[in-house]
Write a protein that holds these residues in place. Sequence first.
Motif, short mmCIF file in Angstrom:
data_model
loop_
_atom_site.label_atom_id
_atom_site.label_comp_id
_atom_site.label_asym_id
_atom_site.label_seq_id
_atom_site.Cartn_x
_atom_site.Cartn_y
_atom_site.Cartn_z
N ALA A 134 0.85 -1.19 0.00
CA ALA A 134 0.00 0.00 0.00
C ALA A 134 0.89 1.24 0.00
O ALA A 134 1.73 1.41 0.88
N PHE A 135 0.67 2.08 -0.99
CA PHE A 135 1.46 3.30 -1.15
C PHE A 135 0.56 4.52 -0.97
O PHE A 135 -0.61 4.49 -1.35
N ALA A 136 1.13 5.59 -0.45
CA ALA A 136 0.37 6.82 -0.27
C ALA A 136 1.31 8.01 -0.34
O ALA A 136 2.31 8.05 0.40
N PRO A 137 1.03 9.00 -1.20
CA PRO A 137 1.86 10.21 -1.24
C PRO A 137 1.88 10.96 0.08
O PRO A 137 2.73 11.83 0.27
N ALA A 138 0.97 10.63 0.99
CA ALA A 138 0.96 11.26 2.31
C ALA A 138 2.16 10.84 3.15
O ALA A 138 2.51 11.51 4.12
N ASN A 139 2.81 9.73 2.78
CA ASN A 139 3.92 9.20 3.57
C ASN A 139 5.22 9.89 3.14
O ASN A 139 5.88 9.48 2.18
N LEU A 140 5.57 10.95 3.86
CA LEU A 140 6.80 11.69 3.62
C LEU A 140 7.73 11.56 4.82
O LEU A 140 7.32 11.05 5.87
N VAL A 141 8.95 12.01 4.66
CA VAL A 141 9.90 12.03 5.78
C VAL A 141 10.46 13.44 5.92
O VAL A 141 10.36 14.26 5.00
N ASP A 142 11.05 13.72 7.06
CA ASP A 142 11.62 15.03 7.31
C ASP A 142 12.65 15.37 6.23
O ASP A 142 13.52 14.55 5.91
N GLY A 143 12.54 16.56 5.67
CA GLY A 143 13.42 17.00 4.60
C GLY A 143 12.76 16.98 3.23
O GLY A 143 13.30 17.52 2.27
N ILE A 144 11.58 16.32 3.13
CA ILE A 144 10.80 16.27 1.89
C ILE A 144 9.38 16.69 2.22
O ILE A 144 8.81 16.26 3.23
N GLY A 145 8.80 17.56 1.40
CA GLY A 145 7.47 18.08 1.70
C GLY A 145 6.58 18.15 0.48
O GLY A 145 6.95 17.77 -0.63
N PHE A 146 5.39 18.67 0.70
CA PHE A 146 4.38 18.79 -0.35
C PHE A 146 4.59 20.10 -1.12
O PHE A 146 5.54 20.84 -0.90
N SER A 147 3.67 20.37 -2.02
CA SER A 147 3.62 21.62 -2.77
C SER A 147 2.15 21.96 -3.00
O SER A 147 1.27 21.15 -2.67
N PRO A 148 1.84 23.12 -3.59
CA PRO A 148 0.44 23.45 -3.86
C PRO A 148 -0.19 22.69 -5.03
O PRO A 148 -1.30 23.01 -5.43
#
Length: 503
Positions: free
Chosen positions: A319-333
């Motif tokens: 199961a993959f989800a773009p919500a799963n990030l780690v410190d140093g990588i973030g979202f955009s608008p």
Amino acid sequence: MDNNNNKQINSKITTNSGSAVGHYEDSQTVGQRGPVLLQDYFLHEKLAQFNRERIPERIVHAKGTGAYGKFVVTHDITSYTRAKLFSKIGKETDMFVRFSTVGGERGSADSERDPRGFALKFYTEDGNWDLVGNNTPVFFIKDAKKFPDFIHTQKRDPQTNLKSPTMVWDFWSLNPESLHQVLILMSDRGTPNGFQHMHGFGSHTFSMVNTNNEWTYVKFHYKTQQGIKNLTGNEALAMRGSDPDFGQKMLIDAIAAGNFPRYTFSIQVMTQEQAKTFRWNPFDLTKVWSQKEYPLIEVGYIELNKIPSNYFAEVEQAAFAPANLVDGIGFSPDKMLQGRILSYPDAQRYRIGTNYQSLPVNACPFMTNNYHRDGAMRFDGNSGGAPNYFPNSFDGNFEDPAAKGQPYELDSNIVAYFDRNANDNDHYTQPGDLFDNVMDAQAKANTIKNIVGAMSGIEGPKREEIIMRQLCHWFRASVPLGMGIAQGLQIDMEKLKALMPQR
């Protein structure tokens, strides 16, 4: 990651509860030919388990294959990000990768004309990072609110239960923002020759932050080291009949033979100031960033080197989800990315269950610690007798202020439904450049042939209207492209000319 099960060999067979099974193959009956008894509980357990062997298939990306591997850092990008998996050259991070087709069911062919999912799961010490992309750098739409409608057109007609070119082209012709992705799909890139021979992209715009809290936007690329290989339309059609699972077989055979597929992992970087003056909306998923203006910066490589031991447990339940990030990588608008932050975890909770991230293939191999409790199939001890609320006076757990992310300003504080294409309605320049300036003569001819074949399936009373509307988009992108398609469809050029928009 080692996910071999712990089943015993040369040991007695038991029920799921551990009771010994005295007779496995025959039902308990009254007499040799008599009716079956309700008390044969192992019969009921076997049939009930069998009836539940299938979980709901993914709505999209249903047909897929996967492999374990590693990510190895070869170049320093710590000036852009403090993410620990990039912290030093030579660092290795375990991974799981899943390839897929987008629109078909689990039994569909690997050679269908379709984008290919290319999803990466990095098992990092800061948590799992999921980079859920495709083999194309763009997508058909730019706002997640349109996604269900788009996918409905790629599935089956609600009346006939057949795939419908009419639905597909009606939607695309009414949404010219799809033109860039449609052109890529209709080229031979729409039918890659195996998963080892295609590039991958994070597609969305993401952000990175370094140890000085300096912030940039990025796009991720993972390019095959095996070389690009595609099937022509005729070759793909023949493959559907001769070996519909050829992509999965190629991947398994390559890894089993020790020919581990590799992909070069790179980023493009754009500063916040550059984003303000970029020709297009830098967060528009239907657009690319020019690699001449924003060159690829090599980071490392992905190597796939282990076949899952059980397809269902490790590929179907991955199961993959773009919500799963780690410190140093973030979202955009990016509006599509923002929608996927909600929809992907929600889909997995529906499909597998609320505790899906405790399954071995999805679980973070390092420590996790929170106050989530209960739910179906909670098989990890449910945190025992520890408190299930925060704050509390007992466990000493604390928040990490560094994980809050960076404050940032929005363009506006006005809340409204903004037209996704307002001041961003150039849907033609990039696909036109792709056809006129990137494709060679053979690629152009194959693309036109593929489009003509696909559009020939449009039928019904709106056939001419849909074809003419889509042709206008092709002409706006590239006159040679439009002419080739119109001639292939034997269109009355005078009638088309009357419908063409005036520049």
